[in-house]
Design a protein around this motif. Sequence first.
Motif, short mmCIF file in Angstrom:
data_model
loop_
_atom_site.label_atom_id
_atom_site.label_comp_id
_atom_site.label_asym_id
_atom_site.label_seq_id
_atom_site.Cartn_x
_atom_site.Cartn_y
_atom_site.Cartn_z
N PHE A 183 0.82 -1.21 0.00
CA PHE A 183 0.00 0.00 0.00
C PHE A 183 0.86 1.26 0.00
CE2 PHE A 183 -3.47 -2.79 0.80
CZ PHE A 183 -4.63 -2.09 0.56
N THR A 184 1.83 1.35 0.89
CA THR A 184 2.61 2.59 1.01
C THR A 184 3.46 2.86 -0.22
OG1 THR A 184 4.37 1.40 2.21
CG2 THR A 184 2.69 2.52 3.54
N CYS A 185 4.00 1.82 -0.85
CA CYS A 185 4.86 2.03 -2.01
C CYS A 185 4.05 2.22 -3.30
CB CYS A 185 5.87 0.89 -2.15
SG CYS A 185 7.08 0.88 -0.80
N THR A 186 2.85 1.64 -3.35
CA THR A 186 1.95 1.96 -4.46
C THR A 186 1.57 3.44 -4.39
OG1 THR A 186 1.07 -0.30 -4.58
CG2 THR A 186 -0.28 1.46 -5.54
N LEU A 187 1.24 3.90 -3.20
CA LEU A 187 0.89 5.31 -3.01
C LEU A 187 2.06 6.23 -3.35
CD1 LEU A 187 -1.15 5.08 0.31
CD2 LEU A 187 -2.04 5.79 -1.92
N ALA A 188 3.28 5.78 -3.04
CA ALA A 188 4.46 6.59 -3.34
C ALA A 188 4.62 6.84 -4.83
CB ALA A 188 5.72 5.92 -2.78
N GLN A 189 4.13 5.89 -5.65
CA GLN A 189 4.14 6.06 -7.10
C GLN A 189 2.92 6.84 -7.58
OE1 GLN A 189 5.88 5.31 -9.93
NE2 GLN A 189 7.71 4.69 -8.82
N MET A 190 1.78 6.61 -6.96
CA MET A 190 0.55 7.29 -7.37
C MET A 190 0.62 8.78 -7.13
SD MET A 190 -2.39 4.65 -5.98
CE MET A 190 -3.74 5.66 -6.56
N TYR A 191 1.24 9.16 -6.03
CA TYR A 191 1.27 10.57 -5.64
C TYR A 191 2.70 11.08 -5.55
CZ TYR A 191 -3.62 9.73 -4.58
OH TYR A 191 -4.96 9.41 -4.68
N ARG A 192 3.35 11.06 -6.70
CA ARG A 192 4.69 11.63 -6.77
C ARG A 192 4.59 13.15 -6.92
NH1 ARG A 192 8.48 7.82 -10.59
NH2 ARG A 192 6.76 7.89 -12.10
N GLY A 193 5.61 13.82 -6.44
CA GLY A 193 5.64 15.28 -6.56
C GLY A 193 6.97 15.73 -7.13
N ARG A 194 7.08 17.00 -7.38
CA ARG A 194 8.32 17.54 -7.95
C ARG A 194 9.00 18.43 -6.92
NH1 ARG A 194 8.78 16.19 -13.20
NH2 ARG A 194 6.86 15.51 -14.25
N ASP A 195 10.34 18.28 -6.87
CA ASP A 195 11.09 19.14 -5.95
C ASP A 195 11.26 20.52 -6.58
OD1 ASP A 195 13.10 18.92 -7.83
OD2 ASP A 195 14.40 17.65 -6.61
N SER A 196 12.03 21.37 -5.91
CA SER A 196 12.18 22.75 -6.37
C SER A 196 12.90 22.86 -7.71
CB SER A 196 12.93 23.57 -5.32
OG SER A 196 14.22 23.00 -5.07
N GLU A 197 13.54 21.78 -8.16
CA GLU A 197 14.21 21.78 -9.45
C GLU A 197 13.42 21.03 -10.52
OE1 GLU A 197 18.13 20.24 -8.72
OE2 GLU A 197 18.88 22.18 -7.99
N GLY A 198 12.20 20.62 -10.17
CA GLY A 198 11.33 19.97 -11.14
C GLY A 198 11.51 18.48 -11.27
N LYS A 199 12.35 17.87 -10.43
CA LYS A 199 12.58 16.42 -10.50
C LYS A 199 11.41 15.68 -9.85
CE LYS A 199 16.77 15.04 -9.77
NZ LYS A 199 18.03 14.67 -9.07
N LEU A 200 10.93 14.62 -10.54
CA LEU A 200 9.80 13.84 -10.05
C LEU A 200 10.28 12.85 -8.98
CD1 LEU A 200 6.74 13.41 -10.58
CD2 LEU A 200 7.39 11.52 -12.10
N LEU A 201 9.69 12.95 -7.79
CA LEU A 201 10.13 12.14 -6.65
C LEU A 201 8.93 11.58 -5.90
CD1 LEU A 201 12.87 14.55 -5.25
CD2 LEU A 201 13.28 12.48 -6.59
N GLY A 202 9.17 10.53 -5.10
CA GLY A 202 8.12 9.93 -4.30
C GLY A 202 8.52 9.81 -2.84
N GLY A 203 7.55 9.53 -2.00
CA GLY A 203 7.81 9.37 -0.57
C GLY A 203 6.60 9.82 0.22
N PRO A 204 6.53 9.47 1.50
CA PRO A 204 5.36 9.83 2.31
C PRO A 204 5.05 11.32 2.32
CG PRO A 204 6.69 8.21 3.46
CD PRO A 204 7.48 8.62 2.25
N MET A 205 6.09 12.17 2.26
CA MET A 205 5.83 13.61 2.29
C MET A 205 5.07 14.06 1.05
SD MET A 205 9.05 12.56 1.73
CE MET A 205 10.66 12.92 1.06
N TYR A 206 5.37 13.43 -0.10
CA TYR A 206 4.64 13.75 -1.33
C TYR A 206 3.27 13.08 -1.34
CZ TYR A 206 9.05 15.64 -3.02
OH TYR A 206 10.20 16.39 -3.15
N VAL A 207 3.16 11.89 -0.78
CA VAL A 207 1.86 11.23 -0.66
C VAL A 207 0.91 12.11 0.13
CG1 VAL A 207 0.63 9.27 0.37
CG2 VAL A 207 2.77 8.88 -0.88
#
Length: 472
Positions: free
Chosen positions: A113-137
């Motif tokens: 569940f947690t790692c599926t969500l990490a892919q579903m709700y990825r975000g971009r850092d201040s340089e535009g790089k696509l990243l995942g993790g609980p903070m972005y979830v």
Amino acid sequence: MKFIEDAVASFSGWIWGFPLLILVMGGGLFFLVYSRFTPFLYFKHAIDVLRGKYHDEDKEGEISHFEALSTALASTVGMGNISGVAVAITMGGPGAIFWMWVSALFGIATKFFTCTLAQMYRGRDSEGKLLGGPMYVITEGLGKKWKPMAIFFCVFALVGALPIFQANQLTAALNTVLAPATGYDAEASFNLLGNQVSKASFIIGIILMVLVSTVIFGGIQRIGKVAAKMVPAMVVLYFVLVLYIIIQNIGGMPAVFVSIFEEAFSGSAVLGGGVGAVIIIGAKRAAFSNEAGLGTAPMVHGDSKTDEPVREGLVAMLGPAIDTLVVCTLTAMVILSTGVHEQYLGVEDTGLLGVSLTLEAFNEAIPGGAGVYLLGLCILVFAVSSLLSYSYYGVKCMSFMFGAKRGNLYNYIYIGTIILGATTSLGFVVNLIDSGFALMAIPTMVSALILAPKVITASKSYFARYKAGEFK
């Protein structure tokens, strides 16, 4: 220092009470039942994904499925399994292993569940790089108003990601293995800021700082490639050593399993007794072993190159199966079958025993020093790979809070604390990391529980397309 150690120990004991146990283990049980055990039905497919059958290099992300799992396992397989199991047994007796198994079964569902969500709700850092993790979830899945909870996770991940446990146990292993062979005095010490510090441990800490810093400043791609090369070979060597010992003691294995099941429901090996204490110890050490529900693995799996979130969740769920159900069990079999742990059970003044107890068990089972040296090699590789992986977690959290350009500042803090880990007590190290992990688990599990229906919807779609033969 004594005051700090006592305060950390007190907080760790308090935070890892039944409310957190219900959140972590109860949450895992909820995921298991809510998914109707679906992840367990697709282990073969998960292995196919891991082998690269569905990998597409052109997909957005940083690393492959295999590199993601290798990096996540690099931070768990090894010190969490070799040292963590020994800590569990000395703290909670053989029964703690049973509750590690239970936690791992729940952890498989939690990782899915947690790692599926990490892919579903990825975000971009201040340089535009696509990243995942609980903070972005949290921020992408729950909304910007939940950002304080994302910050809460990041702050305590900076503590949980510190390399002090790996540095501590690697130093202990090297002192145990090398001191008798080379003749140096591992007990010799000097005064540093009012504390007596081992000279040998301090030197090892300096060497580790230099070694680790040459890799971690290269980012996740370099870490992933190094982990992918280092971890599999050492896992195979460790398996061979452990299976040899188990075969040598095969007659005693039934008694070992009997002791695990009996002690799991009696708590007689724990100071003060109590089944509840054994459950908590098992859950804590399982969390340390496989990190399910803590939020570290989603930070790596969220960076995998894929546009199928469920696919990454399937790969991630292999982690608890490998490191806790398999590797931890094998380590426990070695320690319990050799009986080296028995002299420490219920003795209040021995302190925690980690890698030194496992080394003692290997020395007992493979005489002549061969077992100690071979295990020492495994520990060296596992600890170094763990040291490399954990740095990335802290960098991602620092980047989330202060911007991508400042993320690498964490690495300077990180390598500096390697010396602290190498020279301080195991008890302090375990309690500090346990405290950080406990506080990380709260936002990770809360966000995953709220967003669980999204995972179910995505899973139904993915598995329907898989059965229809859409994936080639």
